[in-house]
Design an enzyme around this catalytic site. Structure first.
Site, PDB file in Angstrom:
ATOM      1  N   CYS A  32       0.838  -1.191   0.000  1.00 45.28           N
ATOM      2  CA  CYS A  32       0.000   0.000   0.000  1.00 45.28           C
ATOM      3  C   CYS A  32       0.879   1.250   0.000  1.00 45.28           C
ATOM      4  O   CYS A  32       1.863   1.275   0.728  1.00 45.28           O
ATOM      5  CB  CYS A  32      -0.886  -0.029   1.246  1.00 45.28           C
ATOM      6  SG  CYS A  32      -2.005   1.349   1.409  1.00 45.28           S
ATOM      7  N   PRO A  33       0.609   2.224  -0.801  1.00 41.71           N
ATOM      8  CA  PRO A  33      -0.547   2.427  -1.681  1.00 41.71           C
ATOM      9  C   PRO A  33      -0.267   2.097  -3.147  1.00 41.71           C
ATOM     10  O   PRO A  33      -1.041   2.476  -4.012  1.00 41.71           O
ATOM     11  CB  PRO A  33      -0.807   3.927  -1.531  1.00 41.71           C
ATOM     12  CG  PRO A  33       0.573   4.510  -1.449  1.00 41.71           C
ATOM     13  CD  PRO A  33       1.373   3.474  -0.654  1.00 41.71           C
TER      14      PRO A  33
END
Length: 83
Positions: free
Chosen positions: A22-23
């Site tokens: 993430c992200p």
């Protein structure tokens, strides 16, 4: 596990974001969606568990349709239809 409506038979583009944290899976998906025409379906494969929350929220906020999602053995797959 299936949380969205139905399983699309096909997609217009695929993105393999496996191994990215993430992200990055979401950012790469956003870039790929920008290249696609409205109504096109993008299939994303990710291994980050946080991607579930990210893709659900992103679809809702951006107006895209999360057609289907799967989670099997730590592999997350999403089918997004571009708004």
């Amino acid at each position: 596990m299936s949380d969205a409506v139905g399983h699309p038979a096909a997609c217009d583009a695929e993105l393999d974001a496996s191994g990215l944290n993430c992200p990055l899976p979401l950012l790469k998906a956003k870039m790929e969606l920008n290249r696609l025409a409205s109504g096109a379906v993008l299939k994303v494969t990710a291994t980050d568990a946080g991607s579930q929350r990210d893709f659900r929220t992103f679809a809702k906020l951006a107006g895209h349709a999360l057609l289907h999602e799967e989670n099997a053995d730590g592999i997350y797959r999403y089918w997004l239809r571009k708004a």
